[in-house]
Design a protein around this motif. Structure first.
Motif, PDB file in Angstrom:
ATOM      1  N   TYR A  80       0.809  -1.212   0.000  1.00 59.62           N
ATOM      2  CA  TYR A  80       0.000   0.000   0.000  1.00 59.62           C
ATOM      3  C   TYR A  80       0.845   1.266   0.000  1.00 59.62           C
ATOM      4  CZ  TYR A  80      -3.922  -3.063   0.877  1.00 59.62           C
ATOM      5  OH  TYR A  80      -4.862  -4.057   0.766  1.00 59.62           O
ATOM      6  N   PHE A  81       2.002   1.204   0.649  1.00 59.56           N
ATOM      7  CA  PHE A  81       2.836   2.401   0.755  1.00 59.56           C
ATOM      8  C   PHE A  81       4.093   2.306  -0.088  1.00 59.56           C
ATOM      9  CE2 PHE A  81       0.446   2.092   4.769  1.00 59.56           C
ATOM     10  CZ  PHE A  81      -0.328   3.233   4.620  1.00 59.56           C
ATOM     11  N   ASP A  82       4.248   1.196  -0.818  1.00 56.89           N
ATOM     12  CA  ASP A  82       5.355   0.999  -1.751  1.00 56.89           C
ATOM     13  C   ASP A  82       6.724   1.149  -1.076  1.00 56.89           C
ATOM     14  OD1 ASP A  82       6.193   0.234  -4.274  1.00 56.89           O
ATOM     15  OD2 ASP A  82       6.386   2.299  -4.971  1.00 56.89           O
ATOM     16  N   LEU A  83       6.824   0.669   0.164  1.00 55.15           N
ATOM     17  CA  LEU A  83       8.117   0.668   0.845  1.00 55.15           C
ATOM     18  C   LEU A  83       8.898  -0.568   0.430  1.00 55.15           C
ATOM     19  CD1 LEU A  83       7.168   1.817   4.445  1.00 55.15           C
ATOM     20  CD2 LEU A  83       8.398   3.118   2.724  1.00 55.15           C
ATOM     21  N   SER A  84      10.170  -0.395   0.203  1.00 55.89           N
ATOM     22  CA  SER A  84      11.010  -1.505  -0.235  1.00 55.89           C
ATOM     23  C   SER A  84      11.446  -2.367   0.947  1.00 55.89           C
ATOM     24  CB  SER A  84      12.254  -0.966  -0.945  1.00 55.89           C
ATOM     25  OG  SER A  84      13.083  -0.294  -0.006  1.00 55.89           O
ATOM     26  N   ILE A  85      11.879  -3.568   0.622  1.00 54.56           N
ATOM     27  CA  ILE A  85      12.439  -4.458   1.638  1.00 54.56           C
ATOM     28  C   ILE A  85      13.642  -3.795   2.296  1.00 54.56           C
ATOM     29  CG2 ILE A  85      13.725  -6.626   1.933  1.00 54.56           C
ATOM     30  CD1 ILE A  85      11.764  -7.897  -0.052  1.00 54.56           C
ATOM     31  N   GLU A  86      14.435  -3.113   1.498  1.00 52.23           N
ATOM     32  CA  GLU A  86      15.622  -2.446   2.031  1.00 52.23           C
ATOM     33  C   GLU A  86      15.252  -1.364   3.043  1.00 52.23           C
ATOM     34  OE1 GLU A  86      15.038  -3.066  -1.223  1.00 52.23           O
ATOM     35  OE2 GLU A  86      16.563  -4.622  -1.532  1.00 52.23           O
ATOM     36  N   ALA A  87      14.226  -0.572   2.720  1.00 50.04           N
ATOM     37  CA  ALA A  87      13.796   0.484   3.650  1.00 50.04           C
ATOM     38  C   ALA A  87      13.251  -0.120   4.934  1.00 50.04           C
ATOM     39  CB  ALA A  87      12.748   1.374   2.993  1.00 50.04           C
ATOM     40  N   LEU A  88      12.410  -1.134   4.812  1.00 50.02           N
ATOM     41  CA  LEU A  88      11.850  -1.766   6.001  1.00 50.02           C
ATOM     42  C   LEU A  88      12.937  -2.413   6.853  1.00 50.02           C
ATOM     43  CD1 LEU A  88       8.672  -3.302   4.384  1.00 50.02           C
ATOM     44  CD2 LEU A  88       8.743  -1.449   6.052  1.00 50.02           C
ATOM     45  N   ALA A  89      13.914  -3.030   6.207  1.00 49.47           N
ATOM     46  CA  ALA A  89      15.025  -3.636   6.948  1.00 49.47           C
ATOM     47  C   ALA A  89      15.805  -2.557   7.700  1.00 49.47           C
ATOM     48  CB  ALA A  89      15.945  -4.399   5.996  1.00 49.47           C
ATOM     49  N   LEU A  90      16.006  -1.435   7.060  1.00 47.58           N
ATOM     50  CA  LEU A  90      16.717  -0.322   7.706  1.00 47.58           C
ATOM     51  C   LEU A  90      15.958   0.144   8.943  1.00 47.58           C
ATOM     52  CD1 LEU A  90      19.031   1.821   7.548  1.00 47.58           C
ATOM     53  CD2 LEU A  90      17.449   3.193   6.193  1.00 47.58           C
ATOM     54  N   TYR A  91      14.626   0.314   8.807  1.00 49.30           N
ATOM     55  CA  TYR A  91      13.809   0.758   9.946  1.00 49.30           C
ATOM     56  C   TYR A  91      13.823  -0.258  11.083  1.00 49.30           C
ATOM     57  CZ  TYR A  91      11.935   3.834   6.298  1.00 49.30           C
ATOM     58  OH  TYR A  91      11.788   4.716   5.267  1.00 49.30           O
ATOM     59  N   ALA A  92      13.874  -1.540  10.734  1.00 54.25           N
ATOM     60  CA  ALA A  92      13.860  -2.605  11.742  1.00 54.25           C
ATOM     61  C   ALA A  92      15.247  -2.928  12.281  1.00 54.25           C
ATOM     62  CB  ALA A  92      13.233  -3.870  11.151  1.00 54.25           C
ATOM     63  N   GLU A  93      16.258  -2.276  11.694  1.00 53.59           N
ATOM     64  CA  GLU A  93      17.648  -2.495  12.086  1.00 53.59           C
ATOM     65  C   GLU A  93      18.069  -3.950  11.891  1.00 53.59           C
ATOM     66  OE1 GLU A  93      18.097  -0.820  16.027  1.00 53.59           O
ATOM     67  OE2 GLU A  93      17.993   1.215  15.237  1.00 53.59           O
ATOM     68  N   ILE A  94      17.652  -4.507  10.744  1.00 53.29           N
ATOM     69  CA  ILE A  94      18.091  -5.839  10.331  1.00 53.29           C
ATOM     70  C   ILE A  94      18.571  -5.735   8.888  1.00 53.29           C
ATOM     71  CG2 ILE A  94      16.541  -7.057  11.921  1.00 53.29           C
ATOM     72  CD1 ILE A  94      14.648  -7.574   9.569  1.00 53.29           C
ATOM     73  N   THR A  95      19.138  -6.797   8.381  1.00 57.24           N
ATOM     74  CA  THR A  95      19.629  -6.770   7.002  1.00 57.24           C
ATOM     75  C   THR A  95      18.470  -7.051   6.032  1.00 57.24           C
ATOM     76  OG1 THR A  95      20.114  -9.132   6.870  1.00 57.24           O
ATOM     77  CG2 THR A  95      21.862  -7.689   7.777  1.00 57.24           C
ATOM     78  N   PRO A  96      18.609  -6.605   4.792  1.00 59.08           N
ATOM     79  CA  PRO A  96      17.578  -6.944   3.802  1.00 59.08           C
ATOM     80  C   PRO A  96      17.373  -8.459   3.670  1.00 59.08           C
ATOM     81  CG  PRO A  96      18.913  -5.157   2.961  1.00 59.08           C
ATOM     82  CD  PRO A  96      19.577  -5.651   4.234  1.00 59.08           C
ATOM     83  N   ALA A  97      18.449  -9.226   3.778  1.00 60.59           N
ATOM     84  CA  ALA A  97      18.320 -10.687   3.701  1.00 60.59           C
ATOM     85  C   ALA A  97      17.462 -11.215   4.853  1.00 60.59           C
ATOM     86  CB  ALA A  97      19.699 -11.347   3.713  1.00 60.59           C
ATOM     87  N   GLU A  98      17.661 -10.670   6.054  1.00 57.96           N
ATOM     88  CA  GLU A  98      16.842 -11.091   7.201  1.00 57.96           C
ATOM     89  C   GLU A  98      15.378 -10.720   6.974  1.00 57.96           C
ATOM     90  OE1 GLU A  98      19.649 -10.940  11.124  1.00 57.96           O
ATOM     91  OE2 GLU A  98      19.290  -9.010  10.111  1.00 57.96           O
ATOM     92  N   MET A  99      15.137  -9.532   6.395  1.00 58.33           N
ATOM     93  CA  MET A  99      13.760  -9.117   6.111  1.00 58.33           C
ATOM     94  C   MET A  99      13.124 -10.049   5.082  1.00 58.33           C
ATOM     95  SD  MET A  99      11.182  -7.162   6.743  1.00 58.33           S
ATOM     96  CE  MET A  99      11.829  -5.815   7.713  1.00 58.33           C
ATOM     97  N   LYS A 100      13.859 -10.391   4.033  1.00 59.60           N
ATOM     98  CA  LYS A 100      13.338 -11.319   3.019  1.00 59.60           C
ATOM     99  C   LYS A 100      13.021 -12.671   3.646  1.00 59.60           C
ATOM    100  CE  LYS A 100      15.701  -9.228  -0.882  1.00 59.60           C
ATOM    101  NZ  LYS A 100      16.801  -9.339  -1.849  1.00 59.60           N
ATOM    102  N   ASN A 101      13.912 -13.151   4.516  1.00 63.98           N
ATOM    103  CA  ASN A 101      13.667 -14.427   5.203  1.00 63.98           C
ATOM    104  C   ASN A 101      12.428 -14.348   6.083  1.00 63.98           C
ATOM    105  OD1 ASN A 101      15.856 -15.705   4.044  1.00 63.98           O
ATOM    106  ND2 ASN A 101      17.220 -15.274   5.772  1.00 63.98           N
ATOM    107  N   PHE A 102      12.263 -13.213   6.775  1.00 65.09           N
ATOM    108  CA  PHE A 102      11.094 -13.052   7.642  1.00 65.09           C
ATOM    109  C   PHE A 102       9.810 -13.072   6.818  1.00 65.09           C
ATOM    110  CE2 PHE A 102       7.795 -10.577   9.723  1.00 65.09           C
ATOM    111  CZ  PHE A 102       7.698 -11.251  10.927  1.00 65.09           C
ATOM    112  N   ILE A 103       9.832 -12.409   5.664  1.00 63.75           N
ATOM    113  CA  ILE A 103       8.650 -12.385   4.806  1.00 63.75           C
ATOM    114  C   ILE A 103       8.296 -13.794   4.346  1.00 63.75           C
ATOM    115  CG2 ILE A 103       7.776 -11.585   2.562  1.00 63.75           C
ATOM    116  CD1 ILE A 103       9.404  -8.968   3.125  1.00 63.75           C
ATOM    117  N   SER A 104       9.306 -14.585   4.045  1.00 63.26           N
ATOM    118  CA  SER A 104       9.069 -15.971   3.618  1.00 63.26           C
ATOM    119  C   SER A 104       8.687 -16.877   4.786  1.00 63.26           C
ATOM    120  CB  SER A 104      10.330 -16.545   2.962  1.00 63.26           C
ATOM    121  OG  SER A 104      10.651 -15.830   1.818  1.00 63.26           O
ATOM    122  N   ASP A 105       9.297 -16.641   5.937  1.00 65.19           N
ATOM    123  CA  ASP A 105       9.064 -17.481   7.108  1.00 65.19           C
ATOM    124  C   ASP A 105       9.102 -16.603   8.355  1.00 65.19           C
ATOM    125  OD1 ASP A 105       8.944 -19.426   9.090  1.00 65.19           O
ATOM    126  OD2 ASP A 105      11.002 -20.115   8.781  1.00 65.19           O
TER     127      ASP A 105
END
Length: 111
Positions: A80-105
């Motif tokens: 809805y807000f077109d935020l990227s995985i990279e931006a969300l990972a930055l806000y969560a203070e995790i790596t983009p790879a960790e964010m992608k893994n979280f989205i999958s599992d």
């Protein structure tokens, strides 16, 4: 208790989930501050959307796991807000790879 009306659903979102009127209006796509008891006489696509969304918002949040809730919020930010995985990972203070893994599992990360 949610009785199927927009007003009761809004009351639950305000009282139980502590959402403010502006946030609820955005979620439902209508201005809840102008909603009266006779909203059905002015039925619109926004009213229809609100009636469709409220059972999920007011009724099933308790039935889902914390991981599923967080995953849903992340999905909303992305779509809805077109935020990227990279931006969300930055806000969560995790790596983009960790964010992608979280989205999958969602169980792949601990809080």
């Amino acid at each position: 208790m949610y009785d199927g009306t927009i007003q009761s659903g809004v009351a639950i979102l305000k009282d139980k989930y502590k959402l403010n009127e502006g946030t609820i209006s955005k979620l439902l796509g209508l201005d809840i501050t102008t909603l009266d008891d006779d909203y059905m006489s002015n039925y619109t696509d926004q009213t229809n959307h609100a009636e469709y969304a409220l059972p999920f918002l007011a009724g099933t949040l308790d039935a889902t796991s914390d991981d599923a809730k967080l995953s849903g919020v992340i999905d909303g930010f992305m779509h809805y807000f077109d935020l990227s995985i990279e931006a969300l990972a930055l806000y969560a203070e995790i790596t983009p790879a960790e964010m992608k893994n979280f989205i999958s599992d969602p169980s792949s990360l601990s809080y």
